[in-house]
Structure formats: C-alpha cells, structure tokens
Design a protein around this motif. Structure first.
Motif, PDB file in Angstrom:
ATOM      1  N   PHE A 159      -3.201   8.139   3.089  1.00 14.53           N
ATOM      2  CA  PHE A 159      -1.963   8.917   3.036  1.00 14.53           C
ATOM      3  C   PHE A 159      -2.349  10.379   2.838  1.00 14.53           C
ATOM      4  CE2 PHE A 159      -1.125   4.643   1.553  1.00 14.53           C
ATOM      5  CZ  PHE A 159      -0.119   4.265   2.433  1.00 14.53           C
ATOM      6  N   SER A 160      -1.546  11.280   3.394  1.00 13.81           N
ATOM      7  CA  SER A 160      -1.922  12.693   3.444  1.00 13.81           C
ATOM      8  C   SER A 160      -2.278  13.245   2.065  1.00 13.81           C
ATOM      9  CB  SER A 160      -0.788  13.505   4.076  1.00 13.81           C
ATOM     10  OG  SER A 160       0.422  13.295   3.353  1.00 13.81           O
ATOM     11  N   PHE A 161      -1.481  12.908   1.039  1.00 14.69           N
ATOM     12  CA  PHE A 161      -1.728  13.484  -0.284  1.00 14.69           C
ATOM     13  C   PHE A 161      -3.100  13.120  -0.836  1.00 14.69           C
ATOM     14  CE2 PHE A 161      -0.416   9.282  -1.629  1.00 14.69           C
ATOM     15  CZ  PHE A 161      -1.111   9.061  -2.800  1.00 14.69           C
ATOM     16  N   GLN A 162      -3.634  11.948  -0.384  1.00 13.65           N
ATOM     17  CA  GLN A 162      -4.910  11.490  -0.946  1.00 13.65           C
ATOM     18  C   GLN A 162      -6.061  12.419  -0.560  1.00 13.65           C
ATOM     19  OE1 GLN A 162      -4.807   7.395   0.366  1.00 13.65           O
ATOM     20  NE2 GLN A 162      -3.999   6.689  -1.616  1.00 13.65           N
ATOM     21  N   GLU A 163      -5.948  13.114   0.570  1.00 14.79           N
ATOM     22  CA  GLU A 163      -7.020  14.045   0.938  1.00 14.79           C
ATOM     23  C   GLU A 163      -7.170  15.118  -0.144  1.00 14.79           C
ATOM     24  OE1 GLU A 163      -7.781  15.285   4.994  1.00 14.79           O
ATOM     25  OE2 GLU A 163      -7.760  17.375   4.330  1.00 14.79           O
ATOM     26  N   LEU A 164      -6.055  15.612  -0.645  1.00 14.93           N
ATOM     27  CA  LEU A 164      -6.089  16.654  -1.675  1.00 14.93           C
ATOM     28  C   LEU A 164      -6.585  16.079  -2.999  1.00 14.93           C
ATOM     29  CD1 LEU A 164      -2.624  18.270  -0.842  1.00 14.93           C
ATOM     30  CD2 LEU A 164      -4.881  18.912   0.039  1.00 14.93           C
ATOM     31  N   HIS A 215       0.830  -1.208   0.000  1.00 13.78           N
ATOM     32  CA  HIS A 215       0.000   0.000   0.000  1.00 13.78           C
ATOM     33  C   HIS A 215       0.865   1.259   0.000  1.00 13.78           C
ATOM     34  CE1 HIS A 215       1.093  -1.025   4.032  1.00 13.78           C
ATOM     35  NE2 HIS A 215       0.434  -0.056   4.606  1.00 13.78           N
ATOM     36  N   ILE A 216       1.984   1.215   0.689  1.00 16.66           N
ATOM     37  CA  ILE A 216       2.798   2.434   0.814  1.00 16.66           C
ATOM     38  C   ILE A 216       3.555   2.705  -0.486  1.00 16.66           C
ATOM     39  CG2 ILE A 216       4.583   3.610   2.153  1.00 16.66           C
ATOM     40  CD1 ILE A 216       3.904   1.722   4.486  1.00 16.66           C
ATOM     41  N   SER A 217       4.237   1.686  -1.009  1.00 18.67           N
ATOM     42  CA  SER A 217       5.051   1.933  -2.208  1.00 18.67           C
ATOM     43  C   SER A 217       4.178   2.234  -3.425  1.00 18.67           C
ATOM     44  CB  SER A 217       5.990   0.748  -2.471  1.00 18.67           C
ATOM     45  OG  SER A 217       5.291  -0.467  -2.475  1.00 18.67           O
ATOM     46  N   SER A 218       3.013   1.584  -3.530  1.00 19.09           N
ATOM     47  CA  SER A 218       2.144   1.888  -4.674  1.00 19.09           C
ATOM     48  C   SER A 218       1.577   3.308  -4.548  1.00 19.09           C
ATOM     49  CB  SER A 218       1.014   0.866  -4.788  1.00 19.09           C
ATOM     50  OG  SER A 218       0.240   0.844  -3.608  1.00 19.09           O
ATOM     51  N   SER A 219       1.213   3.681  -3.338  1.00 14.62           N
ATOM     52  CA  SER A 219       0.678   5.035  -3.147  1.00 14.62           C
ATOM     53  C   SER A 219       1.758   6.086  -3.351  1.00 14.62           C
ATOM     54  CB  SER A 219       0.065   5.171  -1.753  1.00 14.62           C
ATOM     55  OG  SER A 219      -1.012   4.266  -1.621  1.00 14.62           O
ATOM     56  N   ALA A 220       3.005   5.725  -3.104  1.00  9.71           N
ATOM     57  CA  ALA A 220       4.106   6.663  -3.352  1.00  9.71           C
ATOM     58  C   ALA A 220       4.203   6.987  -4.844  1.00  9.71           C
ATOM     59  CB  ALA A 220       5.418   6.074  -2.841  1.00  9.71           C
ATOM     60  N   LEU A 221       3.956   5.966  -5.678  1.00  6.29           N
ATOM     61  CA  LEU A 221       3.931   6.213  -7.131  1.00  6.29           C
ATOM     62  C   LEU A 221       2.823   7.205  -7.475  1.00  6.29           C
ATOM     63  CD1 LEU A 221       4.229   2.525  -8.437  1.00  6.29           C
ATOM     64  CD2 LEU A 221       6.044   4.240  -8.432  1.00  6.29           C
ATOM     65  N   GLN A 222       1.679   6.986  -6.824  1.00  4.41           N
ATOM     66  CA  GLN A 222       0.531   7.861  -7.074  1.00  4.41           C
ATOM     67  C   GLN A 222       0.839   9.294  -6.616  1.00  4.41           C
ATOM     68  OE1 GLN A 222      -3.045   6.889  -4.803  1.00  4.41           O
ATOM     69  NE2 GLN A 222      -4.327   7.460  -6.557  1.00  4.41           N
ATOM     70  N   ALA A 223       1.449   9.429  -5.447  1.00  4.69           N
ATOM     71  CA  ALA A 223       1.782  10.754  -4.907  1.00  4.69           C
ATOM     72  C   ALA A 223       2.742  11.483  -5.849  1.00  4.69           C
ATOM     73  CB  ALA A 223       2.411  10.608  -3.520  1.00  4.69           C
ATOM     74  N   MET A 255       2.209  14.968  -7.788  1.00  3.91           N
ATOM     75  CA  MET A 255       3.133  16.096  -7.593  1.00  3.91           C
ATOM     76  C   MET A 255       3.648  16.624  -8.931  1.00  3.91           C
ATOM     77  SD  MET A 255       5.339  14.525  -4.435  1.00  3.91           S
ATOM     78  CE  MET A 255       6.544  15.847  -4.291  1.00  3.91           C
ATOM     79  N   ASN A 256       4.082  15.685  -9.758  1.00  6.59           N
ATOM     80  CA  ASN A 256       4.674  16.083 -11.039  1.00  6.59           C
ATOM     81  C   ASN A 256       3.648  16.770 -11.942  1.00  6.59           C
ATOM     82  OD1 ASN A 256       7.117  15.054 -10.271  1.00  6.59           O
ATOM     83  ND2 ASN A 256       6.893  13.120 -11.393  1.00  6.59           N
ATOM     84  N   ARG A 257       2.427  16.273 -11.897  1.00  5.23           N
ATOM     85  CA  ARG A 257       1.416  16.804 -12.801  1.00  5.23           C
ATOM     86  C   ARG A 257       1.016  18.235 -12.448  1.00  5.23           C
ATOM     87  NH1 ARG A 257      -4.120  13.541 -14.355  1.00  5.23           N
ATOM     88  NH2 ARG A 257      -4.987  15.036 -15.818  1.00  5.23           N
ATOM     89  N   TYR A 258       0.957  18.500 -11.131  1.00  6.19           N
ATOM     90  CA  TYR A 258       0.439  19.811 -10.714  1.00  6.19           C
ATOM     91  C   TYR A 258       1.480  20.668  -9.997  1.00  6.19           C
ATOM     92  CZ  TYR A 258      -3.993  17.732 -12.006  1.00  6.19           C
ATOM     93  OH  TYR A 258      -4.994  17.142 -12.706  1.00  6.19           O
ATOM     94  N   GLY A 259       2.740  20.248 -10.009  1.00  3.66           N
ATOM     95  CA  GLY A 259       3.793  21.051  -9.392  1.00  3.66           C
ATOM     96  C   GLY A 259       3.639  21.196  -7.882  1.00  3.66           C
ATOM     97  N   LEU A 260       3.199  20.116  -7.238  1.00  5.27           N
ATOM     98  CA  LEU A 260       3.018  20.161  -5.783  1.00  5.27           C
ATOM     99  C   LEU A 260       4.296  19.718  -5.067  1.00  5.27           C
ATOM    100  CD1 LEU A 260      -0.498  18.496  -5.779  1.00  5.27           C
ATOM    101  CD2 LEU A 260       0.004  20.931  -5.507  1.00  5.27           C
ATOM    102  N   GLY A 261       4.422  20.105  -3.802  1.00  2.00           N
ATOM    103  CA  GLY A 261       5.604  19.730  -3.027  1.00  2.00           C
ATOM    104  C   GLY A 261       5.226  18.871  -1.831  1.00  2.00           C
ATOM    105  N   GLU A 262       6.226  18.248  -1.239  1.00  3.28           N
ATOM    106  CA  GLU A 262       5.966  17.384  -0.082  1.00  3.28           C
ATOM    107  C   GLU A 262       5.348  18.173   1.075  1.00  3.28           C
ATOM    108  OE1 GLU A 262       9.280  14.697   0.872  1.00  3.28           O
ATOM    109  OE2 GLU A 262       9.972  14.954  -1.187  1.00  3.28           O
TER     110      GLU A 262
END
Lengths: 384, 382
Positions: B284-289, B139-147, B151-158
């Motif tokens: 994971f935090s990014f999923q809320e956004l 779950h963590i490594s696959s979601s990291a790909l998603q995060a 990030m890359n698509r919308y220029g978001l940061g950690e």
C-alpha cells in the motif's frame, strides 16, 4: 564462516489423537519449552527460528508470523519451510543449514500439527495435479497401495510379512512415553483390521496425531559450550523429484535410492547394515518397512521380509529400526520428520531411556512425503 | 560482505491474468531466463529452493506443482526445499545453503497467480481463528488501521500517500514487465474507489500473476560462472509481535532491526548516503514512507517530505522503487523477489530506462504477515 552443527536439545509433546486442552500456539509452546528446558537454554539464547506444518490442516496462513507467541519468535528471525509429509525433515535440514551458515549459532526448529482440527485426507487430496492426477491419486493412500501391490507381486511378499513390521513398531512404542499408540498388536490383528485400499489395512498405516516437536541446533562455536555431548550432523540429502504421482516408478523407490547414494557416498558408508547403528525411518505404512530398506541397500531386493522376521531390525537386533515406535505409532505430520531427527539425536547422546540402542554412534533419520519424496539426515556421536 | 553473489536473474512479465500459463509453466519460464542470464544449464545447479504458498495456490504441498519445472527433478534430482513466505525469505534460505559450505550454486524460484486466488479470504486466514478472523479483517482493512495510526501520529494526509502511487505508477511506465502503470495525478488517486479508509484503489497493489528466479553462487564459483556477480553484502530478517494490538503499527520495529543488522553486515553506517537505490515492498502506498523511515533513511514522520522534495524520484538522490514497486506489479511472494532482482539489475547497470546512474549499492526488501509483521532486508552491491 561455515561451521559444523550439532543437536543440543530436543523437546516433544505427549502425542494424542486429540488435544482439546490446547490450541495450536499452546501446543507449539509446549514443545519449545520442553526443548529449552532440555538444553538448559532460555529463549534469549536462541538466534533464529524455523517452523513448519501443512497449512491446509489447520487453515492458518503465514504460520511463521501467527505462531510467535508459541515459538518465542518475537523480534527474532522466523522462517517457514513446508514440503508436505517431508516438512519435519525439511525444517530439520533447514535448521542445520541455518546454523552451519555461521550467521546464526543457535537455531530452534519447530514442527507441529493439530490434525484433530483438520480433514486430513480432504486436505491431502488437493496436492495432486487437478487435471491429470486427482481423480486417480486422491490423498495419501492410493500411491502407497499401488507401491505395495507392485512389491508383493514382484517378490512374492505377503500381507503377513508387512504385518510383522507393524507388530515391531507398536512393540517399540511401548518403550516411548510420548508415543500416541501404546498398545501391542499381533500379526493376526493387523491382517483382520479393516481394508482401506488393497493391500493396505488400518493397522498397516500411520495414525493422525496432535503434537509438536522442537529440536535445537547449535553451530560448533557454541555447541560444545552449551552441551556436554551434542549429536553431530554429518550430512543431509533431499530428493523431491516428482510432480505427478503417475510419473513415479513404483517398482523401485527412486528418490530414496538417489538420496542414499548421495548421503552414503558423501560420508563413505558402503555397508549401511553394518555401519549404521540405528534408523528412525519415516515409514508411513508397513510395506515401506520392507521395500524401502531394500532401496536403502540394507539388504538385497526381495530379502527384507526375511531380515525383519529374523529380528535384525528389532530392538536388540543388528540394526534396530524405529526404537521410538516410529510413524506407525505417532504422526503429527509437520513434526513427524523432525521427531525422527530428535529421536536419532537422543540415541547418539545416550539419553533415549527405555528405547535406547546400546552404543549407538551413527544414526539415520529420514522423511517421506509429497509424491514419494525423500529427505535424509545422518548424525553421529562424534563430529564427521 | 558475505561469500555469496547473485549470478543470474529471471522474471516473467507480470499481468492481471496469465491465462496461457499454469504454475509450472511460469516457473519454467523464470528458471529458464535465470539460467540463460547466468549462462548456465541445470547441470551447473547443485540445489534448488522453491517458494510458494498453499493458500494462494489453492493446493496443499503447492511446491509439488513445480518440482519438474524448477529443475528439482533434473537427472538424479537436486537437493530441493521450499520456503513459504515472501521471495526474499526464499533468497535468504538459499543464502544459508551456500554459506553453510554445502552447496555452490542455488536456484531460487518463486511463483504466484493472484488471478486464481481470492486475496481477501486468503489474507483473512492469517488472523487468529478464535479472536480476530471472524471480524473479517484482511490485508486491506488491517493496513488501513496501520495507515490511520501513521497519519495521526505524524500529522500526515491522504495526499501524502497518493503521491507515492503517482510516483510508482509513473515509474512503472518505464518497466515493460509491470502490470499497472500510467500517468496519474494526486486527484486521480484521491478519486479512485475507496477500499478501506484511507486506502483507495490506486493506493493498493494490484493482484498479479508471475514468477521470478535467481541463481546464487558461492564465492569460489561466482567469479568464474555466470554474469558479473552482484554480491550479497548484508542480509537479515526479523519478526515482530503477532497481534495487531501488541504493536504500535507505526513503529515497524522488526524492519528497523532487520535493516540495522543488514547494514552492520554490509559495513553501512549512513544508509541514505551509502545506498544508491531502494526497492521496497509497498503493498500500500503509505507503507513506502513508513518503511523508509523504519529502515533509517530519514527521521520518523519525515519520509513524506522527502517524497515531496523529489528525493525518492527516479532522478532524486535516493530513488525508491524505480521499477514501479509493488504498486506496479504485485504477484504475492514473487513481489519481494522482484525487488531483489530489480536491485541486482540496478547494480549491474542493466535496468534500462529506469536505471539509476552509477548505482553501486542497492537495498531490497520483502514482507510476511499482517501489517508488515516480518521483514527481510538484503543489501547487494558491486
């Protein structure tokens, strides 16, 4: 708005002990394609999908999401239900409710199992409570052996009486091109087969199968447009009333009795032997084909052996059981209960081919699993 | 609006390890609480849906453990079934049983003990056993790909993601049932242990133990029985493609579809202005956004700005996860049901110190499968 529901299509795989030519998703797809073809639908006509199996047989978690390439669930609502041996009947009942809710019209229900990829008994053992039950009731056999022993002692029933049930169902399976075990057997062969757990022998019990089934349910709004003769769901009942094998009252079959009481009273059935036309019983072993029909009120306690020897439950008898050959001939566990529903629907639609019971208008399909749990669905040629 | 309401809710506390409880004891507590909340007894319940997962329970037919505790074996026995998936899917099936006109009162109960499972191995088992399972994806490594894709698509940061964790773990301080909570800063989150780049320990939901239950009532009984009914106004679920490579992981099309269908059912045209509070499943935090965008609360790529402007804070215009969300407590499966229960509490005005004033409509959301493949959305309201 709630609506009545009919079965408008049914597809199944040719069942075998080992399907090395397909993986699980491909096996599922065979059944779904067959059901769509049978009902003349395309996948775009399907509004929702319900799938079920037993996880630990194939070791796939989240089967609902894993299987979308097989089920056609891409961008559709997909839900997984699972209740052990009763899974196939549980998903069938789930499909019925989902279409009946009125939120969906066409629901594809998919049951499957690839038992050749599993350690079936190894997986089933872990259903028992690890502290209280697992040392004594390990796997599917012990509870059945206890039940059969109690039944034999109480009514003087013999192993040969039970063997007659296996002979019947294996003979019926000869009429079903999809069945796994298509070879007739004799009472003597059953009695001489290896003892597994007294009094249950190899030929008394179901095989394990690779196979899948798909039943398509449709709400009344669409059912009549999509099918010339839907098989109508009349009612369902479910009892999963035990958590521990040690709590079960083995001299009766309480979940089956309670489920029948509810089901039959809901539709006004008083004499099931006369009012039912065909039964697809989830009968995991031969003794169930005796004792459980007593629990269902088909005959009085202790009288089932005579009824079965008299041929009442044979093809051509007053109330044929398992025209498909039933679970003793085919047992792809997550699909087994759903096959009962699909076969019942074929009978009512008059499409059962060589295994057709003439003039069938009311059919009962059951499920068995867990700690002696029961599922039931009653279907009719006409809406209830 | 649908002809069904939630008339009772119950939750255990969520903890890292509920040592004193087995599955059945947790389920009994949640069931008992939901019945008490509704002012009902098991005699008033005509059917039961349990929710569990054989992998997380380490037991085949995992529902068998709770047939007594859930009341399914009460008296002559109840019509019971089991959903394997998130608790919101269990609620959805319970809803089907009510809307079918067959049953009037459905108890839905969910349990999970993260402390007795190995999440990484269990989540690894959802990947294809021929092609991807052996890569060790979980779950963590696959979601990291998603995060990273997001990030890359919308220029978001950690830091954008860290701010979600700061908000939700902060909100969780007001929720006595939450498992992880505290006043963290963005640098605390950024400095926590890296799990799979860019996901760090405080970006990830903890593994929790707990159980939760609701009682659903058909319209014909909901106004007479139980608590003030909270109506199910819209409900839908949808499943995307299975293979990660078959999806753009930053699209989350299944959630967009489920949300749009739920809004249509509820008569909602402008979710941002018509929904007062959101409880969503952010493992994971990014999923809320990402999920807020997919649900149409803002344009794609803009949820991070909403967060930074305080719009999704407890005091903002659209509070998201006032309970602390999944970052505050994450018993798998139960977590989605907890979102639904928190949504109900908000509509009732019973959310205590994290109550959103005047909340009339609330959205609850649950997830199944890798990288949010399958989503369920429920809109509840007065």
């Amino acid at each position: 708005m709630a609506q009545r529901v009919g079965v408008i299509g049914f597809g199944q795989t040719y069942h075998k002990s080992r399907r090395e030519d397909v993986n699980g998703v491909e096996l599922i797809n065979e059944a779904v394609q067959a059901a769509l073809e049978d009902s003349g639908l395309g996948i775009d006509d399907v509004d929702a999908i319900i799938i079920g199996n037993m996880d630990h047989f194939e070791s796939v978690n989240y089967v609902d999401t894993w299987s979308v390439d097989g089920t056609g669930g891409f961008m559709k609502p997909v839900m997984k239900l699972t209740t052990g041996g009763t899974t196939g009947s549980t998903i069938g009942i789930g499909g019925y409710f989902t279409a009946a809710s009125g939120l969906f019209d066409v629901v594809a229900v998919v049951g499957w199992e690839k038992n050749s990829e599993s350690d079936t008994t190894g997986a089933i053992i872990t259903c028992s409570d690890p502290v209280f039950d697992r040392f004594s009731f390990a796997g599917a056999l012990p509870g059945l052996a206890v039940e059969a022993s109690v039944y034999m002692k109480k009514y003087g029933v013999t192993e040969k009486d039970a063997a007659r049930v296996a002979v019947r169902d294996r003979r019926h399976a000869m009429n079903n091109p999809y069945a796994q075990l298509r070879k007739e057997i004799t009472e003597e062969e059953v009695l001489e087969s290896p003892m597994l757990s007294y009094p249950v022998k190899l030929l008394d019990i179901c095989p394990r199968t690779d196979g899948a089934a798909c039943v398509i349910f449709a709400g009344e709004r669409k059912a009549k447009k999509l099918s010339p003769n839907p098989a109508w769901v009349w009612a369902s009942s479910i009892r999963h009333s035990y958590s521990y094998f040690e709590d079960i009252e083995y001299d009766t079959m309480p979940t089956l009795e309670a489920a029948c009481r509810e089901l039959f009273s809901n539709v006004g059935i008083k004499e099931p032997l006369k009012e039912l036309d065909v039964v697809e019983l989830y009968q995991p072993y031969t003794f169930a084909g005796l004792k459980w029909i007593e629990s269902m009120g088909i005959c009085k306690p202790g009288e089932a052996p005579q009824l079965v020897w008299d041929g009442v439950t044979d093809m051509g008898g007053e109330l044929p059981f398992n025209p498909s050959g039933g679970v003793l001939a085919t047992n792809c566990i997550g699909a087994t209960g759903l096959l009962r529903i699909g076969e019942a629907a074929l009978q009512l639609q008059g499409r059962a081919g060589d295994r057709q019971v003439e003039g069938a208008e009311v059919a009962l399909a059951t499920g068995f699993g867990g700690a002696f749990w029961t599922d039931m669905m009653l279907l009719g040629k006409n809406p209830w | 609006m649908l002809d069904a309401a939630i008339i009772g809710v119950g939750q255990t506390s969520y903890e890292a390890e509920k040592k004193g409880y087995n599955f059945a004891e947790m389920v009994y507590e949640a069931t008992d609480q939901a019945l008490n909340d509704a002012g009902l007894t098991m005699d008033d319940i005509d059917n039961v849906v349990s929710v569990s997962n054989d992998f997380f329970d380490g037991r085949t037919i995992s529902c068998m453990a709770v047939m007594d505790a859930s009341g399914a074996s009460h008296n002559d026995g109840k019509n019971v079934s089991t959903v394997e998936g998130d608790g919101t899917f269990g609620a959805f099936y319970g809803l089907m049983r009510i809307l079918a006109g067959v049953y009037k009162t459905t108890l839905v109960v969910v349990h999970s003990k993260g402390s007795e499972s190995n999440p990484s191995l269990i989540y690894n088992s959802m990947f294809d056993y021929i092609y991807t399972k052996s890569t060790g994806l979980d779950h963590i490594s696959s979601s990291a790909l998603q995060a990273r894709r997001y990030m890359n698509r919308y220029g978001l940061g950690e830091e954008d993601f860290a701010r979600v964790a700061v908000k939700n773990l902060g909100n969780a301080q007001k929720n006595s049932r939450a498992h992880r909570k505290g006043s963290y800063t963005v640098s605390d989150v950024m400095g926590s242990t890296m799990l799979a780049d860019p996901i760090k320990e405080l970006d990830a939901a903890p593994a929790s133990d707990g159980a939760a239950a609701i009682v659903l009532g058909h319209k014909v009984v909901a106004e007479k029985l139980g608590k003030k009914p909270v109506w199910v106004k819209g409900a839908a679920h949808c499943c995307d493609a299975y293979n990660l490579g078959d999806r753009d992981l930053s699209d989350v099309n299944a959630l967009a579809d489920a949300a749009q269908r739920a809004y249509a059912m509820a008569g909602i045209e402008d979710p941002f202005n018509e929904i007062d509070v959101v409880e969503l499943y952010e493992q994971f935090s990014f999923q809320e956004l990402l999920y807020l965008e997919a649900m149409g609360f803002c344009r794609r790529g803009e949820a991070a700005s909403l967060l930074q402007e305080g719009v999704t804070a407890l005091s903002g215009a659209l509070p998201v996860n006032p309970s602390g969300g999944c970052l505050g407590a994450h018993p798998v499966l139960v977590a989605g049901m907890a979102r639904l229960i928190e949504a109900v509490l908000q509509v009732r005005g019973e959310a205590g110190s994290y109550q959103v004033p005047g909340a009339k409509n609330a959205l609850a959301h649950g997830v199944n499968g890798p990288c949010g493949q399958s989503h369920c959305v429920l809109v509840v309201g007065e």
